[in-house]
Design a protein around this motif. Structure first.
Motif, short mmCIF file in Angstrom:
data_model
loop_
_atom_site.label_atom_id
_atom_site.label_comp_id
_atom_site.label_asym_id
_atom_site.label_seq_id
_atom_site.Cartn_x
_atom_site.Cartn_y
_atom_site.Cartn_z
N ARG A 149 0.85 -1.20 0.00
CA ARG A 149 0.00 0.00 0.00
C ARG A 149 0.88 1.24 0.00
O ARG A 149 1.90 1.29 0.66
CB ARG A 149 -0.95 0.01 1.18
CG ARG A 149 -0.34 0.37 2.51
CD ARG A 149 -1.35 0.55 3.63
NE ARG A 149 -2.30 -0.51 3.82
CZ ARG A 149 -2.10 -1.59 4.58
NH1 ARG A 149 -0.97 -1.75 5.21
NH2 ARG A 149 -3.03 -2.50 4.69
N GLY A 150 0.42 2.22 -0.78
CA GLY A 150 1.14 3.48 -0.81
C GLY A 150 0.84 4.31 0.41
O GLY A 150 1.73 4.73 1.13
N ARG A 151 -0.44 4.54 0.67
CA ARG A 151 -0.85 5.39 1.80
C ARG A 151 -2.21 4.93 2.28
O ARG A 151 -3.09 4.62 1.48
CB ARG A 151 -0.92 6.83 1.32
CG ARG A 151 -1.45 7.86 2.28
CD ARG A 151 -0.50 8.29 3.38
NE ARG A 151 0.81 8.69 2.97
CZ ARG A 151 1.20 9.93 2.72
NH1 ARG A 151 0.34 10.92 2.80
NH2 ARG A 151 2.44 10.19 2.39
N GLN A 152 -2.39 4.90 3.59
CA GLN A 152 -3.71 4.64 4.18
C GLN A 152 -4.43 5.97 4.34
O GLN A 152 -3.83 6.95 4.79
CB GLN A 152 -3.59 3.98 5.55
CG GLN A 152 -3.30 2.52 5.48
CD GLN A 152 -3.35 1.88 6.87
OE1 GLN A 152 -3.13 2.53 7.87
NE2 GLN A 152 -3.61 0.59 6.89
N VAL A 153 -5.70 5.97 3.99
CA VAL A 153 -6.52 7.18 4.13
C VAL A 153 -7.78 6.80 4.89
O VAL A 153 -8.46 5.84 4.53
CB VAL A 153 -6.89 7.77 2.74
CG1 VAL A 153 -7.85 8.93 2.89
CG2 VAL A 153 -5.64 8.17 2.00
N ASP A 154 -8.06 7.55 5.92
CA ASP A 154 -9.27 7.31 6.71
C ASP A 154 -10.33 8.34 6.31
O ASP A 154 -10.49 9.36 6.96
CB ASP A 154 -8.95 7.40 8.20
CG ASP A 154 -7.95 6.34 8.63
OD1 ASP A 154 -7.90 5.28 7.98
OD2 ASP A 154 -7.21 6.58 9.59
#
Length: 179
Positions: A149-154
């Motif tokens: 994964r590149g970035r987790q976004v909530d």
């Protein structure tokens, strides 16, 4: 409608190189690994990853295909307008290969479930992994998680994550769009 920049072009480039390095760590020479861009938007990310692997890390055996999942989705009959399928282009054997699905945003997991179903038409891979630029981790409807994964976004409520690619929207950026 509000719009917040989550990732700039420079940050996306750094993340793409990190993801490419993680793939090299796990797949070394790519003799038994193939990349599959999930249509429509995963192909931009897949093309970029392949280009980095070949140009920056001098790998010569990277195979890339595109998989259309339009008619494998569980919601394809829900819209008012007729769907237009994208082109599947897999010109290599996937039997006993390690496959890395590539998509820009992992949201509910339904697109990846459709990709898993569609892939069965091409043979039985040894293993399937998932690489995604953005992981919206609190929105999953199915138990699907990315290996890379590149970035987790909530993102919450009705917020959307939109990935812009220079090839399609004229810029590399990721935005969080609110109502």
């Amino acid at each position: 409608m509000s719009q917040k920049l989550l990732l700039s072009a420079k940050e996306i480039n750094i993340i793409l190189h990190r993801l490419a390095c993680q793939l090299i760590e796990n797949h070394t020479h790519f003799n038994h690994t193939v990349l599959i861009g999930v249509q429509p938007r995963g192909i931009f990310l897949a093309d970029r990853i392949k280009k980095i692997l070949e140009e920056d890390y001098r790998l010569t055996n990277v195979k890339l295909g595109y998989l259309d999942i339009t008619f494998y989705r569980d919601d394809f009959r829900r819209g008012e307008k007729p769907l237009e399928a994208n082109k599947t282009n897999i010109d290599f054997v996937v039997e006993d290969k390690r496959i890395v699905f590539i998509d820009d945003v992992l949201y509910t997991g339904r697109s990846i479930r459709a990709a898993l179903t569609a892939m069965q038409s091409f043979g039985r891979p040894q293993e399937i992994e998932l690489l995604t630029l953005i992981d919206r981790r609190f929105s999953r409807h199915l138990p699907i998680q990315p290996n890379y994964r590149g970035r987790q976004v909530d993102a919450i409520n009705q917020e959307k994550v939109k990935v812009h690619w220079i090839e399609n929207e004229g810029e590399d950026a990721v935005y969080l769009i609110g109502q």
